[in-house]
Motif scaffolding. Sequence first.
Motif, PDB file in Angstrom:
ATOM      1  N   THR A 171      -1.906   5.006  -4.365  1.00  0.00           N
ATOM      2  CA  THR A 171      -3.033   6.036  -4.434  1.00  0.00           C
ATOM      3  C   THR A 171      -2.731   7.232  -3.628  1.00  0.00           C
ATOM      4  N   ASN A 184       0.049  -3.908  -6.269  1.00  0.00           N
ATOM      5  CA  ASN A 184       0.183  -2.746  -5.151  1.00  0.00           C
ATOM      6  C   ASN A 184      -1.214  -1.879  -5.319  1.00  0.00           C
ATOM      7  N   VAL A 185      -1.523  -1.190  -4.215  1.00  0.00           N
ATOM      8  CA  VAL A 185      -2.351  -0.017  -4.215  1.00  0.00           C
ATOM      9  C   VAL A 185      -1.607   1.119  -4.308  1.00  0.00           C
ATOM     10  N   ASN A 196      -2.006  -3.577 -10.527  1.00  0.00           N
ATOM     11  CA  ASN A 196      -2.032  -2.503  -9.688  1.00  0.00           C
ATOM     12  C   ASN A 196      -3.191  -1.842  -9.766  1.00  0.00           C
ATOM     13  N   VAL A 197      -3.298  -1.198  -8.472  1.00  0.00           N
ATOM     14  CA  VAL A 197      -4.570  -0.343  -8.436  1.00  0.00           C
ATOM     15  C   VAL A 197      -3.804   1.097  -8.402  1.00  0.00           C
ATOM     16  N   PHE A 230       0.810  -1.101  -0.145  1.00  0.00           N
ATOM     17  CA  PHE A 230      -0.133   0.058  -0.083  1.00  0.00           C
ATOM     18  C   PHE A 230       0.735   1.124  -0.031  1.00  0.00           C
TER      19      PHE A 230
END
Length: 424
Positions: free
Chosen positions: A244, A241-242, A283-284, A216
């Motif tokens: 953000t 992975n995130v 991934n996001v 994260f």
Amino acid sequence: MRHNRFVRLAVALLAPLLVAGVVVAQAGTAFADAGHHGHTLYVSASAKHWNSDRSCRSAAFKTIQSAVNAASAGGTVVVCPGTYHEQVVISEPLTLTGKHATIDETGVTPTFQVTLPGLGTQTIFAAVVMESSWINFTGFRVQHAQGEGIIAAGLNGPVSGIVISRNAVVHNDLGGGVPPKSTYFLCAAEGAVPGDCGEGVHFAGGVAYSTIRDNFIADNSGGVLLTDDVGPTHNNVVQGNVVTDNVADCGITVPGHNPNALNSSGVPQPSVAGVYRNAILGNVVTGNGVKGFGAGVLFATPTPGTASYDNLVQGNYIAGNGLAGVTMHAHGPASHEDLNGNVIVRNSIGKNNLLGDPLDGPPGPVTKPTGVLVFSGGTPVSVTIAHNHIFNNFFGIWLSTPVTAFGLRTNKFSHVIIPISAGH
């Protein structure tokens, strides 16, 4: 200029997938072997040096660095629950496992120094520094560094087999601003533009066959950065992975920094420099660059001799970023840069380019929401953009000249005004 690598779409899609599979397999095999060597050391704030060091209750090390220094190559350091205010430098193969452990660089004066060409001796302001192969780093929260949360680099020759997994890397890269808040050389401002202090996780060159997965990565200035500052960065995987809300820069950035990646004839020098054959998978990537003109995923060649080529972006969800979801910039005029052979395939790409892309040449800014944007100031660029779902944008895919794109008609567009805008 090199001939086009991807004559057929099938070759474009298959080759990078095979590379990604090899990277994952090699990294996994390496740690299956490395984990059997050495013994386990324990770190706890309540440790006593005379303890038996068989568990968190009997830990013998109060700081992570003291345990890292004492560990034998291939050994394991278990960091017990707590917050550790220190910079951690890992210089030999080790497994570091955090058990609800936080590395917090608040109030820490970094001491790790390197000598860099043209820059002399510099202090590295990252919270965690990796300069060895076969490091497994998992289970930590890394926060409040002036520079990178985690940096890995082949400072003494190429490194490989690094795995950074299941960590929270948050609120790092804090030394920027105009003027910069930190003396870290990476934080130096460029006019009115704040410097990039290295982002959450940074492979800074000389790193190969390594993995950044299932982390994260949030609230840094940028998320993940792959560069070739001290050597080629290649065959790495950024997966699951995130990434953000890294609002000042890109989510995942893959730029060529080193002007020696190509020789004077434009021929790649992969043993010297370049960012190539890296895979960005599943991934996001959301909400990045919304205050500082950052893309979801960015490939860039800013100056002659730089190269970011043959990379793969597959299976990611990318939305809500300041620049286009996947952005490619060849900044220079017709010159020796290499941004060819990158593959963007099977991603879900929502509304992006929320700030608009100012570009740095004709036809001027692209201000409408855009899924994928490929811009060149004159260097020929070839790219594959295929089988993506692009939705809720004005431009689905925006291409400048001289860009050649393969696979365009295989993409699916939903709620897109102009699916393909080419030849600008």
